[in-house]
Design a protein around this motif. Structure first.
Motif, short mmCIF file in Angstrom:
data_model
loop_
_atom_site.label_atom_id
_atom_site.label_comp_id
_atom_site.label_asym_id
_atom_site.label_seq_id
_atom_site.Cartn_x
_atom_site.Cartn_y
_atom_site.Cartn_z
N ALA A 146 0.83 -1.21 0.00
CA ALA A 146 0.00 0.00 0.00
C ALA A 146 0.86 1.26 0.00
CB ALA A 146 -0.93 -0.01 1.21
N CYS A 149 1.86 1.75 -3.59
CA CYS A 149 0.74 2.11 -4.47
C CYS A 149 0.21 3.52 -4.19
CB CYS A 149 -0.40 1.10 -4.31
SG CYS A 149 -0.02 -0.55 -4.95
N VAL A 159 -4.08 -1.82 -4.59
CA VAL A 159 -3.29 -2.43 -3.52
C VAL A 159 -3.53 -3.94 -3.43
CG1 VAL A 159 -2.87 -2.50 -1.03
CG2 VAL A 159 -3.21 -0.30 -2.18
#
Length: 300
Positions: A146, A149, A159
Motif C-alpha cells: 500500500a 501504491c 493495492v
C-alpha cells in the motif's frame, strides 16, 4: 510377531488402506481419494509404520500439511500410535519464539519447515541471508504494498490486486524482471500496462522488505528453495517425505518437495477434485502426478 498377526496400528483400516500403509517406505506412493476416505489417517499410520517396523528415525521424516488444524490432527493421531516424544522429533516445523505468529498458523507447513533450514544454512548461501531477519505477516506485507501504491495516482486503487499478483508470481518463482519481459513480449496494450504496473510495485516492495530486513511468507519458500539448490547436503537427513492435501500445492512448494526429497521417497495424499480453482495449483497437481508416475510410483 507371528505371521498371522498384524500390527495393532492397522486395526480399523480396510484392505486398500492397509496396503497403502504397508507399501515399501523407501519408494514413492500416491494416494488419490475423495473426502472422508481416510487419506490423512493412512498417511499418519504410514509414518508410524515406517518408525515402528522399518526403524526409520523420526528426525529423518518430513511431514507437511497445509493448515494448523491438519497438522495438529496428524500429531494427535501419531501420539496414539507411537511414543509422543518421538512424534516431536518428526520434521514438521520448529517452534522459534520470535516467529511465533507464523508458527501458530503454519506449524507443519512448508513455511515452518523452511524456517528450520534457513536458520541452519542461510548464512552459507550466495548471497548469504542477512542476520536477524524477521517475517512480514500478511498485514505488514499489505501495508508495504500500500505504501508503494499510494505514492502513485494510477496505483492507489490497486493495492489488493498488486499484493495478490506479487504473491502469485512469487509462487511461480518469477521476478519483477520476468514481468518486464512478459510486458515486452505481449502485444496486448492492457496486459502490457498491467505487467509493468505490477513489476514496478513488486520491485519497490522488494526494496522495502530488504531495507527492513524482512521476508514475507512467499520469501520463506523461495529462500528454502535456495538452500536446497545451493547446498545439496542440506537434505541428507531427509530419508522420506510425506505431503498431505497435496492438491493445494503451488509451483514453488512442488519445487521444494523435489529439492528436499532427492531420494524420491515421497508419499503424497490428495484429492484433485478438491483442488483450488486457481489454475496454477491444478497444473501443479497434474505435473506432480505425471512426474511421480514416471518414477515408478505406486498409486492407491
Amino acid at each position: 510377531m507371528g505371521t498371522d498377526t498384524k500390527p495393532g496400528y492397522l486395526n480399523g483400516l480396510n484392505p486398500a488402506q492397509a496396503q497403502a500403509v504397508l507399501h515399501e517406505p523407501l519408494s514413492s506412493l500416491q494416494i488419490l481419494a475423495g473426502p472422508g476416505s481416510g487419506k490423512t489417517r493412512v498417511l499418519t499410520t504410514r509414518i508410524a509404520h515406517m518408525i515402528l517396523e522399518h526403524s526409520i528415525l523420526p528426525s529423518n521424516i518430513v511431514a507437511v500439511t497445509f493448515t494448523n488444524k491438519a497438522a495438529k490432527e496428524m500429531k494427535d493421531r501419531l501420539k496414539k500410535l507411537i511414543d509422543p516424544k518421538r512424534v516431536e522429533e518428526i520434521v514438521m516445523g520448529v517452534y522459534i519464539s520470535r516467529f511465533s505468529p507464523l508458527e501458530l498458523t503454519n506449524k507443519g507447513t512448508f513455511h515452518a519447515v523452511c524456517i528450520r533450514y534457513i536458520k541452519i544454512y542461510g548464512k552459507f548461501l550466495d548471497p548469504p541471508m542477512s542476520k536477524n531477519w524477521t517475517i512480514a505477516d500478511a498485514s505488514e506485507a499489505k501495508d508495504l504494498v500500500a505504501s508503494v501504491c499510494k505514492s502513485n495516482d494510477e496505483l492507489k486503487s490497486m493495492v489488493d490486486f498488486c499484493r495478490n499478483k506479487i504473491s502469485w508470481y512469487k509462487a511461480k518463482r518469477m521476478s519483477p524482471d520476468d514481468l518486464e519481459d512478459l510486458a515486452e513480449a505481449t502485444e496486448n496494450k492492457f496486459q502490457q500496462r498491467q505487467y509493468k504496473q505490477v513489476a514496478y510495485v513488486y520491485e519497490q516492495y522488494e526494496k522495502k522488505l530488504k531495507s527492513l530486513n524482512m521476508l514475507d511468507f512467499d520469501d520463506l519458500l523461495l529462500e528454502g528453495c535456495r538452500v536446497f539448490e545451493q547446498i545439496p547436503h542440506a537434505n541428507n537427513n531427509i530419508h522420506v517425505m510425506l505431503v498431505d492435501e497435496f492438491q493445494d500445492t503451488n509451483f514453488v512448494q512442488y519445487d521444494l518437495m523435489k529439492l528436499m526429497s532427492r531420494r524420491r521417497h515421497v508419499s503424497i495424499v490428495g484429492d484433485p477434485d478438491q483442488s483450488s480453482t486457481c489454475l496454477g495449483r491444478s497444473e501443479t497437481f497434474l505435473t506432480a502426478t505425471c512426474s511421480l508416475r514416471m518414477e515408478s510410483c505406486r498409486d492407491w
